[in-house]
Write a protein that holds these residues in place. Sequence first.
Motif, PDB file in Angstrom:
ATOM      1  N   ALA A 204       0.832  -1.209   0.000  1.00 14.05           N
ATOM      2  CA  ALA A 204       0.000   0.000   0.000  1.00 14.05           C
ATOM      3  C   ALA A 204       0.862   1.252   0.000  1.00 14.05           C
ATOM      4  O   ALA A 204       0.557   2.241  -0.682  1.00 14.05           O
ATOM      5  CB  ALA A 204      -0.933  -0.020   1.203  1.00 14.05           C
ATOM      6  N   ILE A 205       1.949   1.213   0.758  1.00 12.12           N
ATOM      7  CA  ILE A 205       2.852   2.369   0.801  1.00 12.12           C
ATOM      8  C   ILE A 205       3.547   2.535  -0.540  1.00 12.12           C
ATOM      9  O   ILE A 205       3.619   3.646  -1.092  1.00 12.12           O
ATOM     10  CB  ILE A 205       3.885   2.202   1.926  1.00 12.12           C
ATOM     11  N   TYR A 206       4.068   1.425  -1.066  1.00 18.67           N
ATOM     12  CA  TYR A 206       4.763   1.499  -2.352  1.00 18.67           C
ATOM     13  C   TYR A 206       3.834   1.996  -3.461  1.00 18.67           C
ATOM     14  O   TYR A 206       4.238   2.802  -4.317  1.00 18.67           O
ATOM     15  CB  TYR A 206       5.331   0.129  -2.728  1.00 18.67           C
ATOM     16  N   ASN A 207       2.598   1.540  -3.455  1.00 18.95           N
ATOM     17  CA  ASN A 207       1.648   1.989  -4.474  1.00 18.95           C
ATOM     18  C   ASN A 207       1.443   3.495  -4.405  1.00 18.95           C
ATOM     19  O   ASN A 207       1.343   4.177  -5.432  1.00 18.95           O
ATOM     20  CB  ASN A 207       0.296   1.282  -4.299  1.00 18.95           C
ATOM     21  N   GLY A 208       1.381   4.025  -3.191  1.00 12.24           N
ATOM     22  CA  GLY A 208       1.173   5.451  -3.028  1.00 12.24           C
ATOM     23  C   GLY A 208       2.354   6.286  -3.482  1.00 12.24           C
ATOM     24  O   GLY A 208       2.199   7.463  -3.850  1.00 12.24           O
ATOM     25  N   LEU A 209       3.532   5.668  -3.459  1.00  9.70           N
ATOM     26  CA  LEU A 209       4.747   6.405  -3.827  1.00  9.70           C
ATOM     27  C   LEU A 209       5.193   6.160  -5.266  1.00  9.70           C
ATOM     28  O   LEU A 209       6.099   6.837  -5.752  1.00  9.70           O
ATOM     29  CB  LEU A 209       5.895   6.018  -2.876  1.00  9.70           C
ATOM     30  N   ALA A 210       4.566   5.226  -5.916  1.00  8.99           N
ATOM     31  CA  ALA A 210       5.000   4.865  -7.268  1.00  8.99           C
ATOM     32  C   ALA A 210       4.314   5.686  -8.347  1.00  8.99           C
ATOM     33  O   ALA A 210       4.527   5.451  -9.537  1.00  8.99           O
ATOM     34  CB  ALA A 210       4.745   3.371  -7.515  1.00  8.99           C
ATOM     35  N   SER A 211       3.497   6.624  -7.944  1.00 11.83           N
ATOM     36  CA  SER A 211       2.790   7.435  -8.944  1.00 11.83           C
ATOM     37  C   SER A 211       2.735   8.883  -8.476  1.00 11.83           C
ATOM     38  O   SER A 211       3.261   9.235  -7.424  1.00 11.83           O
ATOM     39  CB  SER A 211       1.370   6.891  -9.137  1.00 11.83           C
ATOM     40  N   GLY A 212       2.071   9.689  -9.249  1.00  7.08           N
ATOM     41  CA  GLY A 212       1.927  11.093  -8.878  1.00  7.08           C
ATOM     42  C   GLY A 212       3.165  11.889  -9.233  1.00  7.08           C
ATOM     43  O   GLY A 212       3.883  11.587 -10.188  1.00  7.08           O
TER      44      GLY A 212
END
Length: 232
Positions: A204-212
Amino acid sequence: MLDQAFEALKAFDWGTDRKALNPIDEAIVTTYGDAAAREELETRLAAVLQTDVSRDAKDFVCRKLMVIGTAASVPALAELLPQQEHSHMARYALERIPASEAALAMRDALPKLNAALKVGVIGSLGVRQDADSVPALAALLSDGDAAVAQSAAHALGAIGTPEAAKSLAASKPSSAQVRAAATDASLACAEALLAAGKKAQALAIYNGLASGDQPKHVILAATRGKLACVSQ
């Protein structure tokens, strides 16, 4: 001999003969396994911190309490935390005392410290990986002093619990420097969670940091983290 060493400690500074204090070092060794003798030695050392001895003498005592300190030493060490000359050595001792009272004393001291000393104590809480300190550290993520906020982020990253990760995710960094620290800390939390087998939370953390609008190196690190979550 030990009594003489404590007398010598009253006038000790780094320019005097260090050998006069050797009986204290020897007592630390010889009292190992003797709870009563070790307790008496700790009590005598902690009492020195409450007297008007030199900075060097108090530094010496703090170094010894790093080794034998328990909850009994915490009050004397905590009194030194707001003192510019003694704060760092006192926190180093508290950092190594396993009793929960040591971490509590550092948390309680935070509002009383100037920014420079606060940064040091925050760092010690991170070194201890003290999960109970997460709420106090989370509150400092919005501190007006960027160094304090950055230190709080790094400490939360070192703690690496799900609660620490949530605090970082919910933070609203006041500057680019603090945002970068919070991002690095979030990655550290994800790594810790993955190592602990908590793949879903790490992912969940990685997903939040892998975009934007994250920097490329962050997206790369998060993508690698995602792959690690899937492959393990």
